[in-house]
Write an enzyme that holds these catalytic residues in place. Structure first.
Site, mmCIF file in Angstrom:
data_model
loop_
_atom_site.group_PDB
_atom_site.id
_atom_site.type_symbol
_atom_site.label_atom_id
_atom_site.label_comp_id
_atom_site.label_asym_id
_atom_site.label_seq_id
_atom_site.Cartn_x
_atom_site.Cartn_y
_atom_site.Cartn_z
ATOM 1 N N GLU A 68 -4.516 5.889 -11.004
ATOM 2 C CA GLU A 68 -4.640 6.258 -9.593
ATOM 3 C C GLU A 68 -6.065 6.751 -9.348
ATOM 4 O OE1 GLU A 68 -4.815 6.890 -5.967
ATOM 5 O OE2 GLU A 68 -2.884 6.093 -6.658
ATOM 6 N N ASP A 95 -10.127 4.244 -11.678
ATOM 7 C CA ASP A 95 -10.076 2.973 -10.973
ATOM 8 C C ASP A 95 -9.626 1.910 -11.975
ATOM 9 O OD1 ASP A 95 -10.614 0.522 -9.763
ATOM 10 O OD2 ASP A 95 -12.412 1.255 -8.761
ATOM 11 N N ASP A 118 -4.456 -1.860 -1.427
ATOM 12 C CA ASP A 118 -5.473 -2.218 -0.434
ATOM 13 C C ASP A 118 -5.196 -1.672 0.965
ATOM 14 O OD1 ASP A 118 -6.729 -3.676 -2.464
ATOM 15 O OD2 ASP A 118 -5.512 -5.438 -2.028
ATOM 16 N N ASP A 154 3.675 -4.266 2.676
ATOM 17 C CA ASP A 154 4.317 -4.366 3.974
ATOM 18 C C ASP A 154 3.382 -4.987 5.009
ATOM 19 O OD1 ASP A 154 2.583 -2.257 4.036
ATOM 20 O OD2 ASP A 154 3.991 -0.797 4.887
ATOM 21 N N GLU A 193 7.350 2.430 -0.091
ATOM 22 C CA GLU A 193 8.500 1.521 -0.060
ATOM 23 C C GLU A 193 9.721 2.229 0.514
ATOM 24 O OE1 GLU A 193 10.940 -1.361 -3.197
ATOM 25 O OE2 GLU A 193 9.424 0.061 -3.916
#
Length: 216
Positions: A68, A95, A118, A154, A193
């Site tokens: 993370e 990263d 992203d 999504d 989610e």
């Protein structure tokens, strides 16, 4: 000096709880004291960690490595792992795109999960996207033959672009299917989610596999 964005209480434990992966070649299996027949899994960009933590609870025999880039979130999740004594998780404030190029062994990873990557909406930020050909090169090197790459988002246009990237990459295929799947097969859901499902928002999910040819 305290890292920007870290809570004061967490800062003293930062390096111990959620360090950078380290310089030079890194053996991911060596992060765990007893590997046995356990399968190595990687989650990229775990955010607040709901999926990583749930996966660790559900699969105590799996070896989970989470990356993370936001140090504050990495420390918060590492603290949760410590409190729950989840010995099968290693958390890095790093990263993944930069860290994975130093990782091995080749073809040692059974599964890679990328949930809702992203979060940049402007076209000028496209170059910052996590999922790109360079990352797929590294994942293809690390995944076992038949190893799984699971991506969900999504945002429909992102989903379509991810599908095109993966379909075009020589290391991956969709196992004779379209690549699209309806449900998360790994049961561990990310914070975003959970929120999307609660509000009835669509989620696009992709499942790809490491091809048996073109091995390093």
């Amino acid at each position: 000096m305290t890292s920007p964005g870290l809570p004061q209480a967490a800062a003293p434990n930062y390096q111990a709880l959620a360090p950078h992966l380290g310089e030079g070649p890194q053996d991911l299996l060596s992060l765990f004291s007893n590997t046995g027949e356990a399968e190595l899994e990687i989650e990229i960009g775990f955010g607040r960690g709901a999926s990583l933590l749930e996966r660790a609870r559900l699969m105590p025999d799996a070896l989970l490595v989470g990356f993370e880039v936001k140090a504050k979130l990495a420390v918060l999740v590492a603290n949760r792992c410590k409190r729950e004594a989840l010995a099968n998780v290693r958390v890095f404030a790093d990263d993944a795109a930069l860290a994975l190029v130093r990782c091995g062994p080749n073809h040692s990873v059974g599964r890679v999960m990328i949930y809702f990557p992203d979060p940049w909406w402007k076209k000028r930020h496209a170059k910052r996207r996590v999922l790109n050909t360079r990352l797929l090169d590294e994942l293809g090197r690390l995944l076992k033959v038949g190893g799984e790459l699971f991506v969900q988002t999504d945002v429909e246009d992102r989903a379509l672009s991810y599908h095109q990237l993966i379909e075009a990459h020589p290391a991956f295929d969709f196992g004779g299917a379209s690549g699209w799947i309806e449900h998360n097969p790994f049961l561990a859901k990310s914070n975003r989610e959970i929120r999307a499902e609660r509000h009835g928002l669509p989620i696009w999910r992709l499942l790809a596999y490491r091809r048996s040819n073109d091995l390093c």
